[in-house]
Design an enzyme around this catalytic site. Structure first.
Site, PDB file in Angstrom:
ATOM      1  N   LYS A  53      -7.554  34.323 -22.188  1.00  0.00           N
ATOM      2  CA  LYS A  53      -6.153  34.391 -21.745  1.00  0.00           C
ATOM      3  C   LYS A  53      -5.374  35.402 -22.590  1.00  0.00           C
ATOM      4  CE  LYS A  53      -6.501  29.692 -20.063  1.00  0.00           C
ATOM      5  NZ  LYS A  53      -6.298  28.259 -20.233  1.00  0.00           N
ATOM      6  N   GLN A  97      -3.638  24.293 -24.385  1.00  0.00           N
ATOM      7  CA  GLN A  97      -5.009  24.204 -23.888  1.00  0.00           C
ATOM      8  C   GLN A  97      -5.482  22.753 -23.922  1.00  0.00           C
ATOM      9  OE1 GLN A  97      -6.589  26.766 -22.497  1.00  0.00           O
ATOM     10  NE2 GLN A  97      -8.415  25.568 -22.047  1.00  0.00           N
ATOM     11  N   ASP A 120       1.337  26.797 -16.613  1.00  0.00           N
ATOM     12  CA  ASP A 120       0.109  26.108 -16.186  1.00  0.00           C
ATOM     13  C   ASP A 120       0.383  25.201 -14.981  1.00  0.00           C
ATOM     14  OD1 ASP A 120      -2.443  26.415 -17.164  1.00  0.00           O
ATOM     15  OD2 ASP A 120      -2.127  25.186 -18.946  1.00  0.00           O
TER      16      ASP A 120
HETATM   17  N1  GUN Z   1      -8.528  23.225 -19.812  1.00  0.00           N
HETATM   18  C1  GUN Z   1      -9.355  23.514 -18.783  1.00  0.00           C
HETATM   19  N2  GUN Z   1      -8.697  24.254 -17.859  1.00  0.00           N
HETATM   20  C2  GUN Z   1      -7.442  24.413 -18.304  1.00  0.00           C
HETATM   21  C3  GUN Z   1      -6.305  25.078 -17.797  1.00  0.00           C
HETATM   22  O1  GUN Z   1      -6.312  25.674 -16.713  1.00  0.00           O
HETATM   23  N3  GUN Z   1      -5.187  25.016 -18.569  1.00  0.00           N
HETATM   24  C4  GUN Z   1      -5.159  24.356 -19.740  1.00  0.00           C
HETATM   25  N4  GUN Z   1      -4.018  24.335 -20.414  1.00  0.00           N
HETATM   26  N5  GUN Z   1      -6.192  23.728 -20.247  1.00  0.00           N
HETATM   27  C5  GUN Z   1      -7.331  23.756 -19.531  1.00  0.00           C
END
Ligand code: GUN
Length: 293
Positions: A53, A97, A120
């Site tokens: 990211k 995350q 998100d």
């Molecule tokens: N953990 C697995 N996929 C994601 C996601 O798309 N966003 C976040 N914040 N954590 C994750």
């Protein structure tokens, strides 16, 4: 018949290139989109996702900040940092995350993120908005799948869609987004008896089960569209999806590869949500959502 390959890398590149003029318009106002990513603990998979990211932000010219906490961080400390990011004008998107350590109340954390920075799409407001059509940010993976289907010219309205997997991150929002676009949606999950009797009916099959090779050719209708959201690391280090790609590609009309299908779109939609947030902060964008969900 050999299936058409749905190329997520290619669409992701196109969408990222299309961001350039929007970034320039923001730059004229002295604004650079900014994303803060919070990583708690040492989970190696989470570290890889966060790294992807941040690299994507750098590649398109966004400002990014990685905030690392040890697994023992207190909930108050974590919430305090989110509150200060909520008030930080350089930050337009905040992502925590997941998963978080057990002693942290995940719902509390997600609800502390300001709705207008919840890129998100995991805040209760945005989740509820998927039902009522008033969401500000759609969750990135299902949003990426919708973009892929649209870019491929695949009709959603009136189609039988089967979603395999009912997670909060993918399956449930995916089902809602496709239902609101006029699909007839079935959601299958770990307790579904005889999965094949559902999947065989799908015009569009979206699989997000986290089980490598779960879907085999006998389970799909000839000519179906198959979207594989699975990213499974195999013992030999290779990455495999949730569907038997080699078997299915002789039977279905179109299919996403793994890697190179949905994965690149997830990160791209995170960039898109962050860019939209910056545009909203700059007064360039006033509406809540890019397209009605
Ligand atoms: N953990 C697995 N996929 C994601 C996601 O798309 N966003 C976040 N914040 N954590 C994750």
């Amino acid at each position: 018949m050999s299936a058409r390959l749905i190329d997520g890398r290619k669409l992701a590149r196109i969408l990222r290139d299309e961001m350039a003029p929007r970034l320039a318009a923001l730059a004229e106002r002295g604004i650079t989109p900014g994303l803060a990513v919070i990583l708690v603990g040492e989970d190696p998979a989470s570290a890889v996702y966060v790294g992807n990211k941040i690299r994507a932000c750098e590649a398109v010219g966004f400002h990014s900040r990685t905030i690392r906490f040890p697994a023992e961080v207190t909930q108050d400390e974590l919430l305090g940092r989110i509150v200060s990011l909520n008030a930080d004008p350089e930050i337009h998107g905040i992502l925590v995350q997941l998963p978080l350590p057990d002693h942290i109340d995940m719902a509390r954390v997600l609800e502390t993120i300001a709705v207008e920075k919840d890129v998100d799409g995991f805040h209760l407001y945005n989740v509820g908005g998927l039902v009522t059509g008033s969401t500000i940010f759609s969750p990135c993976t299902p949003y990426g799948v919708v973009k892929l289907l649209e870019a491929e010219g695949i009709e959603i309205q009136g189609q039988n869609v089967v979603v395999v997997g009912a997670s909060n991150i993918v399956g449930k929002p995916m089902a809602l987004m496709l239902m609101s676009r006029g699909a007839t949606v079935s959601i299958c999950h770990i307790h579904t008896r005889d999965l094949a009797q559902f999947t065989i009916l799908a015009d569009i099959l979206v699989v997000a089960a986290g089980v490598p090779g779960l879907i085999i050719p006998q389970m799909v209708k000839r000519g179906a569209i198959v979207i594989d959201v699975g990213i499974n690391r195999m013992p030999d280090g290779s990455i495999r999806g949730d569907v038997d790609f080699e078997g299915l590609k002789e039977k279905v009309a179109a299919i996403t590869p793994v890697p190179g299908g949905v994965g690149p779109m997830t990160v791209t939609m995170l960039l898109e949500n962050t860019l939209q947030s910056a545009e909203r902060a700059a007064g360039i964008r006033s509406e809540g959502i890019e397209d009605p969900v």
